[in-house]
Design an enzyme around this catalytic site. Sequence first.
Site, mmCIF file in Angstrom:
data_model
loop_
_atom_site.group_PDB
_atom_site.id
_atom_site.type_symbol
_atom_site.label_atom_id
_atom_site.label_comp_id
_atom_site.label_asym_id
_atom_site.label_seq_id
_atom_site.Cartn_x
_atom_site.Cartn_y
_atom_site.Cartn_z
ATOM 1 N N LYS A 5 5.208 6.374 -8.661
ATOM 2 C CA LYS A 5 3.931 6.798 -9.213
ATOM 3 C C LYS A 5 3.413 8.057 -8.524
ATOM 4 C CE LYS A 5 -0.591 4.709 -10.324
ATOM 5 N NZ LYS A 5 -1.395 3.470 -10.181
ATOM 6 N N SER A 33 -3.568 2.320 -14.240
ATOM 7 C CA SER A 33 -3.262 3.717 -14.009
ATOM 8 C C SER A 33 -1.774 3.988 -13.792
ATOM 9 C CB SER A 33 -4.048 4.226 -12.793
ATOM 10 O OG SER A 33 -3.661 3.539 -11.611
ATOM 11 N N SER A 86 -3.983 -1.950 -12.221
ATOM 12 C CA SER A 86 -3.216 -0.764 -12.602
ATOM 13 C C SER A 86 -1.716 -0.970 -12.706
ATOM 14 C CB SER A 86 -3.503 0.386 -11.632
ATOM 15 O OG SER A 86 -4.805 0.870 -11.827
#
Length: 496
Positions: free
Chosen positions: A82, A158, A182
């Site tokens: 990420k 996210s 997330s």
Amino acid sequence: MTPEQFATLDAVSLSSWLRSGRCSALELTHAAIDRIEQTNGVLNAVVTKAYDAAIAAAKKADDAAGSGQWLGPLHGIPILIKDLFDFRQGIRNTFGCRATKEFVPDTTMTHIARLEEAGAVIVGKTNTPEFGHKGITDNLLFGPTATPFDHSRNAGGSSGGSAAAVAAGMVPLAQGSDAGGSIRIPAAWCGVLGVKLSFGRVPNTGSVNAFGSGAPFVHAGPLARTVRDAALMAQIMAGPHSGDPLSVPVADMNLAKSIDVGVAGARIAYSPDWGCYPVDPDVHEVVGQAVAAFEPAGAQVDRVGFAFSLSHDEIAQLWLRQVGLIYLEMFTAFADAGMDLLKNSPYDIPAEIHQIVERATTMTALDARRDQWRRTTLYHELEGLLADYDFVVTPTLSTTPVVNEKDGRTLGPHQVRGVPVERTIGWCLTHPVNFTGHPAASVPAGITPRGLPVGMQIIARRWNDNGLIAACAAFERQRPWIPTLERVCSTLVDAG
């Protein structure tokens, strides 16, 4: 190995191919790169490509294998990480923000280092909203990430880039982080599995505040297509570290062994809405049918009338206040390092972040402590439910994927079933579990009549991470979701 063939295999299967000599790490890496190039144009999941470093790492893995040495359980397996607080030294890390688009860390976070030490090959970084501030993946720098199920709709956030990449078969595994859902939110909207272990199992290192990941609890974990892959990746990432005073031992945790344990005799509480969230009828129907799959596996499923004492909006506002304090601290640290982002790059920072940071500046110490009291109430209420049940099951989200905007500012819905909801995260049933630290996962529950994916959240007692994996695996055996993913993957083409 073709990119299409690569996209159908999980990490455990790919590892078997490697060890039997059917393919090399370099071939796997090239297959992953080719698959990214084929599909990223329609999804926008990968925002930084680390192909040269990945090819070098794959060659190193093949050289080691040629000498009879295996680097670890992820030897030669391509993964994505990420683009947030998951630093890999030397690879650009933008935080999804225009103001930090050239940032390159000089350190590697522990959970990322552990994946590489286990032999994983990092092929790139995945899209996220600015500083991970919402349950949507869209930003002013790269734009939105789409779910593979409908390219006009959002992947969730996210960790949306990671979830979409796994769903599309770009890689079998991707890393995500979870401060309010997330990992679980995009897992639900992309039809994959997302797992966060009990808080403290996976260490958080590298922050100026070693105690800063506790309000709300912040987790790192896997996004995967199969439970066995998620168990493998989570076990590798877990374990105490001296850099994180909140990290805990894992001697009691054997996730791989837990896969075959099952749920016979377990008691499962099914709450369709936490007693306070509006839930879309299609989501309600899909999850209600899915939870029944635990019964033929030997578990008892009870629909319970549980209700949090706070409303869904009060819970969302509590989360926003706690995250606002985290962001205030973060931007202060940036400013101390010579990057005053709020002052010098205000238009690169979304209005939602400005609002919660401004509110944080007006909070007193007692205000923050009172929020911890409210959080404590939620904790005791969930603990009370789990005193009578082994697991709690809810929808992961109250709605299906939203349509992407074209200005980089996509948010969640205004309302669900006619009830107004907070658009950052108020439509998610995930963030209460970040107040409590319980292990939780989102598993693919099924598809709505419109062809959109729905996630089901499974929550276990604190420290019963083995049980969480056992429950996920039991559900996977009853209702396998891989055939659905394979059909979706087969339709992906590069429209870029």
